[in-house]
Design an enzyme around this catalytic site. Sequence first.
Site, PDB file in Angstrom:
ATOM      1  N   GLU A 287      52.018 -73.599 -33.241  1.00 48.51           N
ATOM      2  CA  GLU A 287      51.596 -74.909 -32.715  1.00 48.51           C
ATOM      3  C   GLU A 287      52.294 -75.079 -31.375  1.00 48.51           C
ATOM      4  O   GLU A 287      53.522 -75.029 -31.311  1.00 48.51           O
ATOM      5  CB  GLU A 287      52.016 -76.030 -33.677  1.00 48.51           C
ATOM      6  CG  GLU A 287      51.476 -75.887 -35.095  1.00 48.51           C
ATOM      7  CD  GLU A 287      49.975 -75.814 -35.152  1.00 48.51           C
ATOM      8  OE1 GLU A 287      49.313 -76.403 -34.274  1.00 48.51           O
ATOM      9  OE2 GLU A 287      49.439 -75.137 -36.043  1.00 48.51           O
ATOM     10  N   CYS A 321      54.411 -83.480 -27.732  1.00 51.05           N
ATOM     11  CA  CYS A 321      53.331 -82.544 -27.405  1.00 51.05           C
ATOM     12  C   CYS A 321      52.037 -83.326 -27.196  1.00 51.05           C
ATOM     13  O   CYS A 321      51.141 -82.879 -26.499  1.00 51.05           O
ATOM     14  CB  CYS A 321      53.172 -81.520 -28.504  1.00 51.05           C
ATOM     15  SG  CYS A 321      52.839 -82.250 -30.095  1.00 51.05           S
TER      16      CYS A 321
HETATM   17  N1  LIG Z   1      51.625 -78.612 -31.155  1.00 53.09           N
HETATM   18  C1  LIG Z   1      52.591 -79.232 -31.774  1.00 53.09           C
HETATM   19  O1  LIG Z   1      52.439 -79.699 -32.895  1.00 53.09           O
HETATM   20  C2  LIG Z   1      53.925 -79.393 -31.097  1.00 53.09           C
HETATM   21  C3  LIG Z   1      54.874 -80.243 -31.667  1.00 53.09           C
HETATM   22  C4  LIG Z   1      56.109 -80.387 -31.035  1.00 53.09           C
HETATM   23  C5  LIG Z   1      56.387 -79.714 -29.866  1.00 53.09           C
HETATM   24  N2  LIG Z   1      55.446 -78.902 -29.338  1.00 53.09           N
HETATM   25  C6  LIG Z   1      55.707 -78.228 -28.066  1.00 53.09           C
HETATM   26  O2  LIG Z   1      57.037 -77.704 -28.074  1.00 53.09           O
HETATM   27  C7  LIG Z   1      57.549 -77.655 -26.756  1.00 53.09           C
HETATM   28  C8  LIG Z   1      58.908 -78.311 -26.717  1.00 53.09           C
HETATM   29  O3  LIG Z   1      59.768 -77.725 -27.634  1.00 53.09           O
HETATM   30  P1  LIG Z   1      60.884 -76.660 -27.248  1.00 53.09           P
HETATM   31  O4  LIG Z   1      61.366 -76.916 -25.869  1.00 53.09           O
HETATM   32  O5  LIG Z   1      61.862 -76.643 -28.359  1.00 53.09           O
HETATM   33  O6  LIG Z   1      60.034 -75.323 -27.241  1.00 53.09           O
HETATM   34  P2  LIG Z   1      60.560 -73.816 -27.109  1.00 53.09           P
HETATM   35  O7  LIG Z   1      59.368 -72.944 -27.139  1.00 53.09           O
HETATM   36  O8  LIG Z   1      61.512 -73.659 -26.018  1.00 53.09           O
HETATM   37  O9  LIG Z   1      61.407 -73.599 -28.453  1.00 53.09           O
HETATM   38  C9  LIG Z   1      60.853 -73.804 -29.735  1.00 53.09           C
HETATM   39  C10 LIG Z   1      61.648 -72.986 -30.735  1.00 53.09           C
HETATM   40  O10 LIG Z   1      61.396 -71.607 -30.500  1.00 53.09           O
HETATM   41  C11 LIG Z   1      62.622 -70.914 -30.343  1.00 53.09           C
HETATM   42  N3  LIG Z   1      62.338 -69.785 -29.461  1.00 53.09           N
HETATM   43  C12 LIG Z   1      62.139 -69.806 -28.125  1.00 53.09           C
HETATM   44  N4  LIG Z   1      61.896 -68.554 -27.692  1.00 53.09           N
HETATM   45  C13 LIG Z   1      61.920 -67.742 -28.779  1.00 53.09           C
HETATM   46  C14 LIG Z   1      61.750 -66.346 -28.988  1.00 53.09           C
HETATM   47  N5  LIG Z   1      61.511 -65.521 -27.981  1.00 53.09           N
HETATM   48  N6  LIG Z   1      61.861 -65.851 -30.229  1.00 53.09           N
HETATM   49  C15 LIG Z   1      62.121 -66.682 -31.286  1.00 53.09           C
HETATM   50  N7  LIG Z   1      62.308 -68.003 -31.146  1.00 53.09           N
HETATM   51  C16 LIG Z   1      62.201 -68.532 -29.915  1.00 53.09           C
HETATM   52  C17 LIG Z   1      63.564 -71.964 -29.793  1.00 53.09           C
HETATM   53  O11 LIG Z   1      64.908 -71.579 -29.972  1.00 53.09           O
HETATM   54  C18 LIG Z   1      63.168 -73.162 -30.607  1.00 53.09           C
HETATM   55  O12 LIG Z   1      63.748 -73.091 -31.889  1.00 53.09           O
HETATM   56  C19 LIG Z   1      56.534 -78.381 -25.896  1.00 53.09           C
HETATM   57  O13 LIG Z   1      55.736 -77.434 -25.241  1.00 53.09           O
HETATM   58  C20 LIG Z   1      55.719 -79.172 -26.916  1.00 53.09           C
HETATM   59  O14 LIG Z   1      54.433 -79.488 -26.479  1.00 53.09           O
HETATM   60  C21 LIG Z   1      54.237 -78.727 -29.922  1.00 53.09           C
HETATM   61  N1  LIG Z   2      52.504 -85.628 -34.123  1.00 53.90           N
HETATM   62  C1  LIG Z   2      53.078 -86.289 -32.983  1.00 53.90           C
HETATM   63  C2  LIG Z   2      53.452 -85.343 -31.886  1.00 53.90           C
HETATM   64  C3  LIG Z   2      54.234 -84.122 -32.288  1.00 53.90           C
HETATM   65  C4  LIG Z   2      54.553 -83.298 -31.092  1.00 53.90           C
HETATM   66  O1  LIG Z   2      55.484 -83.415 -30.347  1.00 53.90           O
HETATM   67  C5  LIG Z   2      52.108 -87.330 -32.419  1.00 53.90           C
HETATM   68  O2  LIG Z   2      50.992 -87.417 -32.908  1.00 53.90           O
HETATM   69  O3  LIG Z   2      52.471 -88.032 -31.488  1.00 53.90           O
END
Ligand SMILES: NC(=O)c1ccc[n+]([C@@H]2O[C@H](COP(=O)([O-])OP(=O)(O)OC[C@H]3O[C@@H](n4cnc5c(N)ncnc54)[C@H](O)[C@@H]3O)[C@@H](O)[C@H]2O)c1
Ligand SMILES: N[C@@H](CCC=O)C(=O)O
Length: 515
Positions: A287, A321
């Site tokens: 995600e 996100c």
């Molecule tokens: N689609 C969704 O439901 C959703 C929900 C929340 C956040 N997000 C997204 O997450 C991002 C923000 O979160 P973030 O800064 O923690 O993201 P990030 O990708 O930097 O890190 C997410 C996780 O992945 C780990 N990680 C990073 N690189 C890795 C690798 N090479 N191997 C294994 N693990 C690794 C990090 O340590 C962390 O635990 C934003 O882009 C946001 O849109 C998406």
């Molecule tokens: N589920 C949350 C967003 C999660 C991602 O960061 C929303 O609907 O705002």
Amino acid sequence: MPITPFKNDMPTDWGKSENREALNKNLEYVRTEFGKEYPLIIGGKEVSKENKLASYNPASHHEVIGYVSQAGKEDIEEAITAAKKAHEGWGAITFLERARYLFKAAKIMERRKPELVAWQIYEAGKNWAEADGEINEAIDFLEMYARKAIELEQGENLVTIPGIENHLEYKPLGVGAVISPWNFPLAIVTGMTVSAIVTGNTVLLKPASLTPIVAAKFMEIMHEAGVPDGVINYIPGSSREIGDDLVTHRDINFISFTGSMEAGLHIDELAHKRIPNQRWVKRVVAEMGGKNGIVVDESADLDAAADGIVTSAFGYQGQKCSAGSRAIIHESVYNEMVDKIVERTKKLHVGPGTENNPIGPVIDDKAFKNINEYIEIGKEEGKLAFGGNSDNTEGYYITPTIFKDVAPGSRIMKEEIFGPVLAICKASSVEEGIDVYNDTQFGLTGALYTNNREQISYARRKMECGNLFLNGKCTGALVGIQPFGGYYMSGTGEKTGTLEYLLHFVQAKTIAENF
Ligand SMILES: NC(=O)c1ccc[n+]([C@@H]2O[C@H](COP(=O)([O-])OP(=O)(O)OC[C@H]3O[C@@H](n4cnc5c(N)ncnc54)[C@H](O)[C@@H]3O)[C@@H](O)[C@H]2O)c1
Ligand SMILES: N[C@@H](CCC=O)C(=O)O
């Protein structure tokens, strides 16, 4: 006890003095816990490491919330061994038996809510409502996945033929890795972990390095709920150090990841590389990010649209996100709408979440710099209509920032900023606005404000996103009401909180007995 139908957990009423008092007491109590050390948890045992990482308060960045042991490669091996051992028993019990642990955990979370809200405020920089909403969502995931897992118990109804008993049942995949982001440190950790374990798998949980202590609180709750040792192994650590080893390990059968597109694609690519003696094609649930937007027609209720845009853009400092970081507005109401958006944004006070300010700090120095770089880009690509200031002397504060007259294809209209920055552009029709909306790699959330029925039908067909809101904000999807998850580069998966989501973590087996 019959299991009642699912109901969403209710937000705390902050108008009630007893709720405010409970939170204030917990804000004080959690402060007394600052500086504690949190070990790894492997097979139920606490493992303290020399290598520790401090977790800081983003609202007051000299303050250490706690120190967290960092897993090394050897700990990954130990944790996989523990998870494999635990899987022998955990994978063999029924869905209903596993679901009971989730029901129990939901009750514990409910009881500890004011304390969990306080941890969120300190470690993630949320205000009261944002922190509270996250605990609601975590409880909802526990309650929902428990119920959905029970539905998996009976398998699939198959066509019957005389003389043969046919049955289809769902089996767990084995051991998996749960890799979570910092922005929903409880709700997403809970949802990702419990969906994987309630289906019979055991996991290594690697929380984000910026919010590992909230994840440690989740571990406490699951322990108190009686989840057996080794079912969830807590292995915070540097993704640079342990990420690739974890993802490519022969005995990791699935990876459930939520985070940035960059990291998600890296993990996806790595997980599908062939490895010696491979026995599994790893499943990857990823995600990822979003570049969400709100389209406004001239027929819309403009006040409602302005409210929706401001809440979606600046709630939790735009660090969702789902954040609506673009507004695409019909030219005939453009100036009026910009004024309304700016007027509302001016009223958003910036300050610490402890005092329940609408806008708190961004998460860390890296985010602070990155968002400020985008603000500089915005000054080139549009006209600064409000904000643009920042101050990191005490906490990482950035005023909510609005750029108007931004050209559709520009960077701030296409790239995920993940901060309190809104780009506004003009469209000559809703159709054109929707084309602009669709012009990104992502497809997570979107909204249209209009009072025109034909446009609503058009948006239903044409807006390319996993979660579309009509005459409503594009953040704050509720479990079971708006199951969450995106299209395109926003994600691979099924919607969270659904039966289909649980199917990621099982394999079906048919059994035919001839009589
Ligand atoms: N689609 C969704 O439901 C959703 C929900 C929340 C956040 N997000 C997204 O997450 C991002 C923000 O979160 P973030 O800064 O923690 O993201 P990030 O990708 O930097 O890190 C997410 C996780 O992945 C780990 N990680 C990073 N690189 C890795 C690798 N090479 N191997 C294994 N693990 C690794 C990090 O340590 C962390 O635990 C934003 O882009 C946001 O849109 C998406
Ligand atoms: N589920 C949350 C967003 C999660 C991602 O960061 C929303 O609907 O705002």
